[in-house]
Structure formats: C-alpha cells, structure tokens
Design a protein around this motif. Sequence first.
Motif, short mmCIF file in Angstrom:
data_model
loop_
_atom_site.label_atom_id
_atom_site.label_comp_id
_atom_site.label_asym_id
_atom_site.label_seq_id
_atom_site.Cartn_x
_atom_site.Cartn_y
_atom_site.Cartn_z
N LEU A 139 -22.32 10.53 4.11
CA LEU A 139 -23.02 9.89 2.99
C LEU A 139 -23.60 8.53 3.39
O LEU A 139 -24.59 8.09 2.81
N MET A 140 -23.00 7.89 4.37
CA MET A 140 -23.43 6.56 4.81
C MET A 140 -24.37 6.62 6.02
O MET A 140 -24.66 5.58 6.62
N LYS A 141 -24.85 7.80 6.40
CA LYS A 141 -25.68 7.94 7.61
C LYS A 141 -26.86 6.97 7.63
O LYS A 141 -27.12 6.32 8.64
N GLY A 142 -27.57 6.89 6.54
CA GLY A 142 -28.75 6.02 6.48
C GLY A 142 -28.41 4.56 6.70
O GLY A 142 -29.09 3.86 7.45
N GLN A 143 -27.34 4.10 6.06
CA GLN A 143 -26.93 2.70 6.21
C GLN A 143 -26.48 2.41 7.64
O GLN A 143 -26.83 1.37 8.21
N LEU A 144 -25.69 3.31 8.20
CA LEU A 144 -25.20 3.10 9.57
C LEU A 144 -26.34 3.13 10.58
O LEU A 144 -26.39 2.31 11.51
N THR A 145 -27.26 4.07 10.41
CA THR A 145 -28.42 4.16 11.32
C THR A 145 -29.24 2.88 11.25
O THR A 145 -29.65 2.33 12.28
N HIS A 146 -29.47 2.39 10.04
CA HIS A 146 -30.23 1.15 9.86
C HIS A 146 -29.51 -0.04 10.52
O HIS A 146 -30.13 -0.85 11.20
N LYS A 147 -28.20 -0.10 10.32
CA LYS A 147 -27.41 -1.20 10.89
C LYS A 147 -27.43 -1.16 12.42
O LYS A 147 -27.56 -2.20 13.08
N LEU A 148 -27.30 0.04 12.99
CA LEU A 148 -27.32 0.17 14.45
C LEU A 148 -28.68 -0.21 15.02
O LEU A 148 -28.78 -0.93 16.02
N ASN A 149 -29.77 0.28 14.39
CA ASN A 149 -31.11 -0.05 14.88
C ASN A 149 -31.42 -1.53 14.70
O ASN A 149 -32.13 -2.12 15.51
N GLU A 150 -30.87 -2.15 13.65
CA GLU A 150 -31.05 -3.58 13.46
C GLU A 150 -30.35 -4.35 14.58
O GLU A 150 -30.86 -5.34 15.09
N GLU A 151 -29.19 -3.88 14.97
CA GLU A 151 -28.44 -4.51 16.06
C GLU A 151 -29.16 -4.35 17.39
O GLU A 151 -29.14 -5.24 18.23
N LEU A 152 -29.79 -3.17 17.59
CA LEU A 152 -30.51 -2.92 18.84
C LEU A 152 -31.85 -3.63 18.88
O LEU A 152 -32.39 -3.88 19.96
N GLY A 153 -32.42 -3.92 17.73
CA GLY A 153 -33.70 -4.61 17.70
C GLY A 153 -34.90 -3.68 17.62
O GLY A 153 -36.03 -4.13 17.49
N ARG A 154 -34.70 -2.39 17.70
CA ARG A 154 -35.78 -1.40 17.57
C ARG A 154 -35.16 -0.06 17.20
O ARG A 154 -33.95 0.11 17.27
N ASP A 155 -36.01 0.88 16.78
CA ASP A 155 -35.52 2.17 16.32
C ASP A 155 -35.21 3.09 17.49
O ASP A 155 -36.07 3.84 17.96
N ILE A 156 -33.98 3.05 17.96
CA ILE A 156 -33.55 3.92 19.05
C ILE A 156 -32.75 5.08 18.49
O ILE A 156 -32.95 6.22 18.87
N VAL A 157 -31.84 4.79 17.55
CA VAL A 157 -31.01 5.83 16.96
C VAL A 157 -31.83 6.53 15.87
O VAL A 157 -32.12 5.95 14.83
N LYS A 158 -32.22 7.77 16.14
CA LYS A 158 -33.02 8.54 15.18
C LYS A 158 -32.13 9.26 14.18
O LYS A 158 -32.50 9.45 13.03
N GLU A 159 -30.96 9.71 14.63
CA GLU A 159 -30.08 10.50 13.79
C GLU A 159 -28.63 10.16 14.13
O GLU A 159 -28.30 9.87 15.27
N LEU A 160 -27.79 10.23 13.12
CA LEU A 160 -26.36 10.03 13.31
C LEU A 160 -25.68 11.35 12.99
O LEU A 160 -25.79 11.86 11.88
N ARG A 161 -24.99 11.93 13.96
CA ARG A 161 -24.29 13.20 13.77
C ARG A 161 -22.81 12.90 13.65
O ARG A 161 -22.21 12.30 14.54
#
Length: 159
Positions: A111-133
């Motif tokens: 349920l939190m996939k979107g939030q976690l993906t956004h947080k990870l990409n924010e930490e990386l500085g660019r959109d690297i994580v496309k999907e969280l499985r």
Amino acid sequence: MERARQSARQRGARVSGPRSARADRQRKQERTDREALPYGSGRDPVLMSDTVAALMRRMGWTEQIEVTSVTARWREVVGDQIADRCKPLGFEDGILTVKASTTAWATQLTLMKGQLTHKLNEELGRDIVKELRVLGPTARSWTKGPRTVKGRGPRDTYG
C-alpha cells in the motif's frame, strides 16, 4: 616514373608520405579521451575520484552503485519502524525487491509503494527506482524434485 606521378595527380591521388607529428598528437589525444588514463594532457596527474567516476560511467555501474548506497543506509532512508520489518534484497532493471517479515507488513508496504518509491528517488536525486516489488515471508515447500502428484499434501504421509 614522372609520367605515372603526373597521371596520378590528374586523377586526384594524394602523395603518401610520412605522417605529420601534429596528426600523431591529435590521434593520441583522441585515444586518451576515449580511455580513462590516470593522467591528462602533458601527463599531469588526474584526481583518483575523477578516474573512478569515469570507470564507473564507462562500465555502466553508476545506477547500481547509487542504489546500493541507499540500501546500505536503509534504516536512515525509510525509518526504524519499516527497517525493523523489511529489508532490501536486490535491484535490477529499475525494480527494487524488498522482503517483509510478515504478510501483514507485506500488505502494508504494498500500500505504501508510491510513497517509498518517491522517498527513495528523492534520496537518489533522480528517478532510478521505477518499481518496488514487495515479497512476503515464504512457507516451507514440501515438494521434492521436479514432479509432483496432486493430493492433500504432506498430511498424506502422516497416517
């Protein structure tokens, strides 16, 4: 011999002779630009970090190393509560695989996939994580070998 040279010039042939030193220097500079050598023009030393960064770019490791650096700091990035109950397993082709300790947490993380993906990409500085499985805990498998027979399962052998 002179007549042959004359006819070759009329056809547009060039005189082939020794290469110039300037052309040799230009070829050497082009080769140096292609390769990540530990020295620059005039053999001035180059910073080790620049050489390693060029190597990582050339080998295509930058994305994997960035994600690995974030997963190494997993507790700082996602927080203590989530880090206690799940851990990252791997990253491949833009998909970060995470294993949860219970099925309830697997559902919550799904349920939190979107939030976690956004947080990870924010930490990386660019959109690297496309999907969280998200994977849940796995139950023990009672099947042995490539062939199985349909039935009630392990209860059949206990009497």
